[in-house]
Design a protein around this motif. Structure first.
Motif, PDB file in Angstrom:
ATOM      1  N   GLU A 162       0.282   4.215   0.324  1.00 30.01           N
ATOM      2  CA  GLU A 162      -0.104   5.278   1.275  1.00 30.01           C
ATOM      3  C   GLU A 162       0.299   4.919   2.705  1.00 30.01           C
ATOM      4  OE1 GLU A 162      -1.367   7.994  -0.124  1.00 30.01           O
ATOM      5  OE2 GLU A 162      -1.259   6.928  -2.035  1.00 30.01           O
ATOM      6  N   GLU A 163       0.782   3.681   2.910  1.00 30.15           N
ATOM      7  CA  GLU A 163       1.121   3.229   4.263  1.00 30.15           C
ATOM      8  C   GLU A 163       2.638   3.261   4.472  1.00 30.15           C
ATOM      9  OE1 GLU A 163      -0.776   2.243   6.911  1.00 30.15           O
ATOM     10  OE2 GLU A 163      -2.458   3.034   5.729  1.00 30.15           O
ATOM     11  N   GLN A 209       6.344   2.003   5.088  1.00 30.24           N
ATOM     12  CA  GLN A 209       6.927   0.707   4.722  1.00 30.24           C
ATOM     13  C   GLN A 209       8.352   0.541   5.240  1.00 30.24           C
ATOM     14  OE1 GLN A 209       5.079  -1.454   3.317  1.00 30.24           O
ATOM     15  NE2 GLN A 209       3.459  -0.309   2.273  1.00 30.24           N
ATOM     16  N   ASP A 251       0.860  -1.175   0.000  1.00 32.18           N
ATOM     17  CA  ASP A 251       0.000   0.000   0.000  1.00 32.18           C
ATOM     18  C   ASP A 251       0.906   1.238   0.000  1.00 32.18           C
ATOM     19  OD1 ASP A 251      -1.676   2.123   0.493  1.00 32.18           O
ATOM     20  OD2 ASP A 251      -2.912   1.030   1.951  1.00 32.18           O
TER      21      ASP A 251
END
Ligand code: PLP
Length: 291
Positions: A25-26, A28, A23
């Motif tokens: 947008e998350e 990492q 994702d």
């Protein structure tokens, strides 16, 4: 619109085993990753247009060369090729026509022995103005002689490392002087490269670029442009160039993967001729690539 693929590494051997999409947008990355704490890693940025990632093999070769210079594990080309293609396809499926695909390999978290790797793709900004009207540049001393790769290889001149703070500072200096871009020179007076681009000069029917043994990157865009130009009957060459060669050139460009060809329209506040016709043809040739 953005896409991320995370490279999977075997913790026992440190070898890349595959990748998975994540994702974008998350978060990492661990805060102890050496990319974040030391800028200790390498990267490549390839362009995506009309569903094709450009010059991927040349980018993979340069990634491997940078890895060797930093004594990072050799990137497995099959894994990275597949991850980059997957990100390109996912971006295209999201409706992105022109994009950038950046791939990063770091030394991993502090104290560990497994690298970190990812591929991040996003839509490109609109570069049509830079591609047609051009950019004003300033010449800035990089502070190293042209033979720095031989005399001080630990400075990693010519590796595409994540330590781009100096390149960003140079662009701020350009802005302070009323310009949009930079051409670095060696401390002994030779033309080198931009902070994110390769210099190309035209003298009549001859296109030249600085030699790559001066501690600069071998540009993937410049290489594709030379192939196109040779088929069009231009002579091409790699040379030791000085500011006098830039001043006497019929046209000059800064070329790079995502922005493509940006004509140089002023140097240190002095306007210079722009070859609009050839600029347009060069940009069209780059956008028409299918690999
Ligand atoms: N030189 C430097 C320092 C760069 O960062 C880049 C690209 O970002 C280039 C040259 C141009 O290389 P390429 O045409 O492969 O994008």
């Amino acid at each position: 619109m953005s896409v991320v693929a995370l490279i999977d590494f075997d913790p026992a051997t440190g070898e890349a085993t595959g990748f998975h999409l994540g994702d974008a947008e998350e978060p990492q990355l661990l805060v102890t990753d050496l990319a974040a704490t030391r800028g200790d890693g390498i990267f490549e940025t390839a362009s995506l247009a009309h569903g094709h990632v450009h010059a991927l093999e040349a980018h993979l070769a340069r990634l491997a060369q940078s890895a060797a210079m930093l004594q990072l594990p050799e990137p497995d080309p099959a894994v990275w090729r597949a991850a980059v293609e997957a990100v390109g396809e996912a971006l295209t499926a999201q409706g992105v026509d022109e994009g950038a695909v950046k791939f990063v390999l770091t030394r991993g978290v502090e104290g560990g022995s497994t690298p970190t790797g990812w591929v991040y793709g996003t839509a490109s900004p609109d570069f049509s103005r830079e591609r047609t009207e051009g950019v004003r540049i300033v010449l800035l001393d990089r502070g190293y002689r042209h033979d720095v790769p031989q005399t001080a290889p630990w400075l990693l001149a010519g590796a595409k490392t994540l330590s781009y703070a100096v390149n960003r500072a140079a662009l701020r200096e350009a802005a302070r002087r009323g310009a949009e871009d930079v051409l670095f020179t060696s401390s002994d007076g030779y033309l080198l490269e931009g902070p994110t681009s390769t210099l190309l000069l035209r003298h009549g029917r001859r296109l030249v670029t600085p030699r790559v043994d001066l501690g600069i990157l071998a540009g993937t865009t410049q290489a594709d442009l030379f192939t196109w130009a040779e088929a069009e009957g231009y002579e091409t060459g790699y040379e030791l160039l000085t500011p006098a060669d830039l001043a006497s050139a019929d046209a000059a460009w800064l070329v790079s993967s995502v922005r493509h060809v940006a004509p140089v329209r002023a140097v240190d506040g002095v306007a210079r001729a722009v070859d609009r016709e050839l600029s347009d043809r060069l940009n069209a040739a780059l956008l028409a690539r299918v690999r």
